[in-house]
Design a protein around this motif. Structure first.
Motif, PDB file in Angstrom:
ATOM      1  N   GLN A  34       0.819  -1.206   0.000  1.00  0.00           N
ATOM      2  CA  GLN A  34       0.000   0.000   0.000  1.00  0.00           C
ATOM      3  C   GLN A  34       0.856   1.261   0.000  1.00  0.00           C
ATOM      4  O   GLN A  34       0.537   2.248  -0.678  1.00  0.00           O
ATOM      5  CB  GLN A  34      -0.924  -0.004   1.229  1.00  0.00           C
ATOM      6  N   MET A  35       1.976   1.202   0.726  1.00  0.00           N
ATOM      7  CA  MET A  35       2.873   2.363   0.761  1.00  0.00           C
ATOM      8  C   MET A  35       3.489   2.611  -0.610  1.00  0.00           C
ATOM      9  O   MET A  35       3.559   3.752  -1.080  1.00  0.00           O
ATOM     10  CB  MET A  35       3.969   2.131   1.810  1.00  0.00           C
ATOM     11  N   THR A  37       2.283   1.581  -3.556  1.00  0.00           N
ATOM     12  CA  THR A  37       1.220   1.999  -4.480  1.00  0.00           C
ATOM     13  C   THR A  37       0.814   3.441  -4.222  1.00  0.00           C
ATOM     14  O   THR A  37       0.596   4.223  -5.163  1.00  0.00           O
ATOM     15  CB  THR A  37       0.002   1.079  -4.322  1.00  0.00           C
ATOM     16  N   SER A  38       0.706   3.806  -2.942  1.00  0.00           N
ATOM     17  CA  SER A  38       0.330   5.180  -2.602  1.00  0.00           C
ATOM     18  C   SER A  38       1.386   6.172  -3.088  1.00  0.00           C
ATOM     19  O   SER A  38       1.044   7.239  -3.618  1.00  0.00           O
ATOM     20  CB  SER A  38       0.151   5.295  -1.089  1.00  0.00           C
ATOM     21  N   THR A  39       2.658   5.804  -2.934  1.00  0.00           N
ATOM     22  CA  THR A  39       3.737   6.679  -3.408  1.00  0.00           C
ATOM     23  C   THR A  39       3.676   6.837  -4.922  1.00  0.00           C
ATOM     24  O   THR A  39       3.805   7.963  -5.459  1.00  0.00           O
ATOM     25  CB  THR A  39       5.100   6.103  -2.999  1.00  0.00           C
ATOM     26  N   GLU A  40       3.469   5.705  -5.626  1.00  0.00           N
ATOM     27  CA  GLU A  40       3.368   5.765  -7.090  1.00  0.00           C
ATOM     28  C   GLU A  40       2.182   6.620  -7.506  1.00  0.00           C
ATOM     29  O   GLU A  40       2.298   7.476  -8.409  1.00  0.00           O
ATOM     30  CB  GLU A  40       3.226   4.351  -7.650  1.00  0.00           C
ATOM     31  N   ASP A  41       1.027   6.412  -6.876  1.00  0.00           N
ATOM     32  CA  ASP A  41      -0.169   7.171  -7.244  1.00  0.00           C
ATOM     33  C   ASP A  41       0.002   8.651  -6.945  1.00  0.00           C
ATOM     34  O   ASP A  41      -0.466   9.510  -7.717  1.00  0.00           O
ATOM     35  CB  ASP A  41      -1.388   6.624  -6.500  1.00  0.00           C
ATOM     36  N   ASN A  42       0.638   8.974  -5.835  1.00  0.00           N
ATOM     37  CA  ASN A  42       0.872  10.388  -5.505  1.00  0.00           C
ATOM     38  C   ASN A  42       1.761  11.052  -6.546  1.00  0.00           C
ATOM     39  O   ASN A  42       1.527  12.207  -6.940  1.00  0.00           O
ATOM     40  CB  ASN A  42       1.497  10.512  -4.113  1.00  0.00           C
ATOM     41  N   THR A  45      -0.371  11.430  -9.707  1.00  0.00           N
ATOM     42  CA  THR A  45      -1.402  12.447  -9.501  1.00  0.00           C
ATOM     43  C   THR A  45      -0.796  13.848  -9.566  1.00  0.00           C
ATOM     44  O   THR A  45      -1.366  14.767 -10.178  1.00  0.00           O
ATOM     45  CB  THR A  45      -2.092  12.235  -8.142  1.00  0.00           C
ATOM     46  N   ASP A 133      -8.075   7.465 -11.846  1.00  0.00           N
ATOM     47  CA  ASP A 133      -7.571   6.369 -11.039  1.00  0.00           C
ATOM     48  C   ASP A 133      -6.411   5.724 -11.785  1.00  0.00           C
ATOM     49  O   ASP A 133      -6.235   5.931 -12.991  1.00  0.00           O
ATOM     50  CB  ASP A 133      -8.673   5.338 -10.769  1.00  0.00           C
TER      51      ASP A 133
END
Length: 452
Positions: A34-35, A37-42, A45, A133
């Protein structure tokens, strides 16, 4: 018995530790994933927001009009606008509503080492409707995280900003972590097994000693009680011969004393049997004999009891009744006779007046099945798992009705286990109970002679 208990405790301890470790490992793995994926998505974005703001301004400028001019050479579009802020593993595109490419980031002086994206493999994802997304896409053996948003300005609508980032190394890291956590969990599971075995041994030590003392006391007490009971029994028999000469009150007292002496003798014998079974000192003297014949003999022995209880004791013949050899087994005849006696006597004892007890035998090449069914008071479903426990009583009313010792079914279970057989029970309250014992036939007989 204690070896089995220690093994069970070790297994339960290891399983508990293993489950806790597996949950911790999966949670840690999920947290890392999750960390990442969250970093990649941030990152994506932020990149999408940056391009959207820049393109909004660009659309309002003369340079933007040229950028969206359908007559302009598409190969020169990037000379009008070059996306900035790209990392080495990122790429960006701007697509018109028809899917035509307005521009794409490419190798340049600003990004000479940019990653080489497999555009043909990624094309379906580029043309998909962006939903703000991001998702992983596998292409050419690599993994890319791709997504985007819509942009419009005035009459220009439904233009797409698409950004992508290669996450192959991140996925490899997740796989490596998964194997590392799995290995760690297995290692801890093994350590938990060793710790559980040692802790179970230490926990079972005092219990085993207490049980040994209790077992020794039961055995010693049973042996010590046999002598005075034998004297009492002999004295009763002497007095019973002169019963007609005694007054009515004394005769009544004598009869009650005789019943209690008999009850006490059975209790002592049963305690001795269970004490021997606990430490494996029961020897099975096996021989070949007819189970049908033994059952009939026991039924004849119990016939007076069934008549006194007004319970019909009947033998149900099977189609193979004429073939007596099919019911020949190799077992300890004394113990099997005791097993039959316990089951039929219980069926009579806990029956209703005018009820019946049916006994039958079913045979085949591998097994012999002995069935006892009654029309008695039955057993509640909640009590069925515990009926083979020592001294277990379902209710006080049943205890008052019975003159048994509360050890019969416990002894029956010991006999069945000693012969590596199986005993099953079905019961419906106020309808009746059925016991079924499955023994190996002569062709598949039991050869060990010691209860373990």
């Amino acid at each position: 018995m204690f070896k089995r208990t220690r093994t069970r405790l070790t297994r339960e301890f290891s399983l508990t530790i293993g489950i806790i470790l597996m949950i911790s490992a999966f949670f840690s793995l999920w947290l890392v994933q999750q960390m990442l994926t969250s970093t990649e998505d941030n990152q994506l974005t932020s990149l999408t927001g940056q391009y959207k703001a820049e393109l909004q301004k660009l659309m309002d400028s003369p340079k933007g009009e040229a950028l969206f001019d359908p007559l302009i050479d598409k190969k020169q579009l990037n000379s009008f606008y070059e996306p900035g802020g790209l990392q080495l593993n990122q790429m960006a595109w701007l697509l018109d509503p028809a899917g035509g490419m307005i521009f794409q980031s490419s190798l340049s002086d600003k990004n000479p080492l940019g990653v080489n994206f497999p555009l043909n493999a990624l094309l379906p994802s580029l043309l998909a409707e962006p939903d703000n997304d991001y998702r992983n896409v596998n292409a050419d053996g690599r993994t890319f995280r791709i997504g985007g948003t819509m942009i419009s300005n005035g009459k220009l609508k439904d233009y797409k900003i698409i950004v992508a980032q290669e996450v192959t190394n991140d996925n490899k890291l997740i796989v490596q972590l998964r194997w590392a956590f799995a290995g760690f969990a297995l290692l801890m599971l093994a350590a938990g097994g060793v710790a559980g075995f040692l802790l179970a041994g230490r926990a079972m030590g005092p219990i085993a000693q207490a049980f040994d003392r209790q077992e020794q006391f039961t055995s010693d007490a049973s042996h010590e009680l046999r002598t005075p009971l034998s004297i009492l029994k002999s004295s009763f028999e002497v007095l019973d011969e002169e019963r007609d000469k005694l007054p009515d009150f004394h005769r009544h007292v004598l009869m009650k004393s005789g019943r209690e002496i008999h009850h006490m003798s059975r209790l002592v014998e049963n305690l001795l049997v269970l004490a021997r079974s606990d430490n494996g000192r029961i020897d099975l003297v096996t021989s070949e004999f007819s189970l049908r014949q033994t059952i009939r003999q026991v039924m004849e022995q119990l016939q007076p009891i069934s008549e006194s209880k007004q319970v019909e004791l009947k033998w149900e013949e099977s189609q193979s009744e004429s073939d007596e050899n099919k019911a020949v087994i190799q077992a300890d005849e004394v113990r099997i006779r005791q097993l039959i006696l316990i089951l039929i006597e219980n069926a009579i004892q806990y029956n209703r007046e005018g009820g019946s007890v049916s006994v039958s035998v079913v045979t085949d090449l591998q097994k012999v099945i002995f069935i006892v069914s009654d029309t008695g008071i039955g057993i509640e479903e909640e009590h069925l798992p515990r009926i083979f426990e020592r001294f277990y009583r379902m209710d006080k009313a049943r205890t008052r009705r019975s003159e048994g010792t509360g050890l019969g079914l416990a002894i029956a279970k010991q006999i069945v286990d000693a012969h590596r057989a199986k005993i099953e029970v079905w019961s419906t309250p106020k309808v009746g109970t059925t016991f079924r014992v499955t023994l190996p036939s002569l062709s598949d007989s039991f050869h060990s002679v010691t209860l373990t």
